[in-house]
Design a protein around this motif. Sequence first.
Motif, PDB file in Angstrom:
ATOM      1  N   ILE A  97      -2.282   5.341  -6.391  1.00  0.00           N
ATOM      2  CA  ILE A  97      -2.017   5.240  -4.951  1.00  0.00           C
ATOM      3  C   ILE A  97      -3.203   4.566  -4.266  1.00  0.00           C
ATOM      4  CG2 ILE A  97      -0.558   7.301  -5.006  1.00  0.00           C
ATOM      5  CD1 ILE A  97      -2.814   8.749  -3.435  1.00  0.00           C
ATOM      6  N   ASP A  98      -2.958   4.068  -3.066  1.00  0.00           N
ATOM      7  CA  ASP A  98      -3.977   3.285  -2.355  1.00  0.00           C
ATOM      8  C   ASP A  98      -4.746   4.085  -1.315  1.00  0.00           C
ATOM      9  OD1 ASP A  98      -3.306   0.495  -3.432  1.00  0.00           O
ATOM     10  OD2 ASP A  98      -1.358   1.214  -2.743  1.00  0.00           O
ATOM     11  N   ALA A 103       0.829  -1.205   0.000  1.00  0.00           N
ATOM     12  CA  ALA A 103       0.000   0.000   0.000  1.00  0.00           C
ATOM     13  C   ALA A 103       0.866   1.259   0.000  1.00  0.00           C
ATOM     14  CB  ALA A 103      -0.923   0.003   1.214  1.00  0.00           C
ATOM     15  N   ILE A 104       0.503   2.198  -0.864  1.00  0.00           N
ATOM     16  CA  ILE A 104       1.181   3.499  -0.919  1.00  0.00           C
ATOM     17  C   ILE A 104       0.162   4.589  -0.627  1.00  0.00           C
ATOM     18  CG2 ILE A 104       2.407   5.167  -2.356  1.00  0.00           C
ATOM     19  CD1 ILE A 104       3.552   2.872  -3.955  1.00  0.00           C
ATOM     20  N   SER A 105       0.469   5.388   0.380  1.00  0.00           N
ATOM     21  CA  SER A 105      -0.368   6.528   0.736  1.00  0.00           C
ATOM     22  C   SER A 105       0.394   7.814   0.462  1.00  0.00           C
ATOM     23  CB  SER A 105      -0.757   6.460   2.219  1.00  0.00           C
ATOM     24  OG  SER A 105      -1.345   7.668   2.654  1.00  0.00           O
ATOM     25  N   VAL A 106      -0.343   8.886   0.216  1.00  0.00           N
ATOM     26  CA  VAL A 106       0.251  10.213   0.086  1.00  0.00           C
ATOM     27  C   VAL A 106      -0.498  11.157   1.013  1.00  0.00           C
ATOM     28  CG1 VAL A 106       0.606  12.211  -1.423  1.00  0.00           C
ATOM     29  CG2 VAL A 106       1.048   9.900  -2.293  1.00  0.00           C
ATOM     30  N   LYS A 107       0.253  11.969   1.738  1.00  0.00           N
ATOM     31  CA  LYS A 107      -0.341  13.018   2.585  1.00  0.00           C
ATOM     32  C   LYS A 107      -0.256  14.321   1.803  1.00  0.00           C
ATOM     33  CE  LYS A 107      -0.174  14.719   7.357  1.00  0.00           C
ATOM     34  NZ  LYS A 107      -0.431  13.824   8.488  1.00  0.00           N
ATOM     35  N   LEU A 108      -1.410  14.974   1.608  1.00  0.00           N
ATOM     36  CA  LEU A 108      -1.495  16.141   0.733  1.00  0.00           C
ATOM     37  C   LEU A 108      -2.194  17.295   1.438  1.00  0.00           C
ATOM     38  CD1 LEU A 108      -1.113  17.210  -2.240  1.00  0.00           C
ATOM     39  CD2 LEU A 108      -3.452  16.388  -2.652  1.00  0.00           C
ATOM     40  N   ASN A 109      -1.677  18.494   1.224  1.00  0.00           N
ATOM     41  CA  ASN A 109      -2.329  19.685   1.770  1.00  0.00           C
ATOM     42  C   ASN A 109      -3.607  20.020   1.016  1.00  0.00           C
ATOM     43  OD1 ASN A 109      -0.575  20.329   3.824  1.00  0.00           O
ATOM     44  ND2 ASN A 109       0.410  22.035   2.760  1.00  0.00           N
TER      45      ASN A 109
END
Length: 290
Positions: A131-132, A99-105
């Motif tokens: 992305i997951d 699993a790949i997560s991204v934290k985004l503003n």
Amino acid sequence: GPAAVREPVPGFNLRKPRQLSALEVRQVITRYALAAELAVAAGFDGVQIHAAHGFLLSQFLSPLANTRTDRYGGNACGRRRMLLETVAAVRDTVGPTVAISVKLNAGDFQHGGFTEAESLDVARALSDAGIDLLEVSGGNYAVPAMEGVAHRGRAATEKGYFLNFATKVRAAVPIPLMLTGGLRTRAAMESAVAAGIDVVGIARPMAFVPDYPARILSGELEPQLPSGPRALGYRPLDGYVQLAAHNHQFHRIAAGLTPQRAAGYGTVAKALARIGVSGATQAVIPRSTR
């Protein structure tokens, strides 16, 4: 950094950054992929790429910080290129099952900075990239919206800082969404889930109540949290003292002590003293390259 632009926040602008070359950008992307590979080898089921809160990838997304004119800047497409290439590199390294997560503003909350409209475009691009999980947060150390200093009134504290934006993302992309920031009550969390949010993120409350999620899930009343140091009215400083107060609780927990029931400026002073000593032991004065 993305460009030789000094950060406007006192304490974070002591040194002017050097613009990364295109080759160095690609080398940094490779290091992100290596870090992900090491995490998976250590037993983690997934990794998160942090592209929020004014850190490097967040800076590349911001028109204020990224004034470059090459393929990693120049316009919104160029500014998000490093993030998308990082996601691709990590995916190539860890494979399709991790699993790949991204934290985004949701935005930078600064005039001329990263906007909600651009963030929505990045969310769509990240969804297309496979992305997951996308985590929605916001702000940076100039305007620490992730700590609530950019939000006023009951609506923000009752619903979470970024719920309105998260619902726009929900309408735009099909990928699972996580919402973090200002969620303190069961009612707010249930409201977020009802609005289509898949995962509720809890961060600072766990510095004072480490089993906060377990209490919520068990049906208990929401634990009482300290209000923290009194706001001074200067948002970067207010954000910093909040960080210091919460940082001190983690050190207490690590030492086998319980978190404090109240955290005022005495707590902040202790935290800053410890941070200062730690910083002094790591201080390096770089040689001039000129």
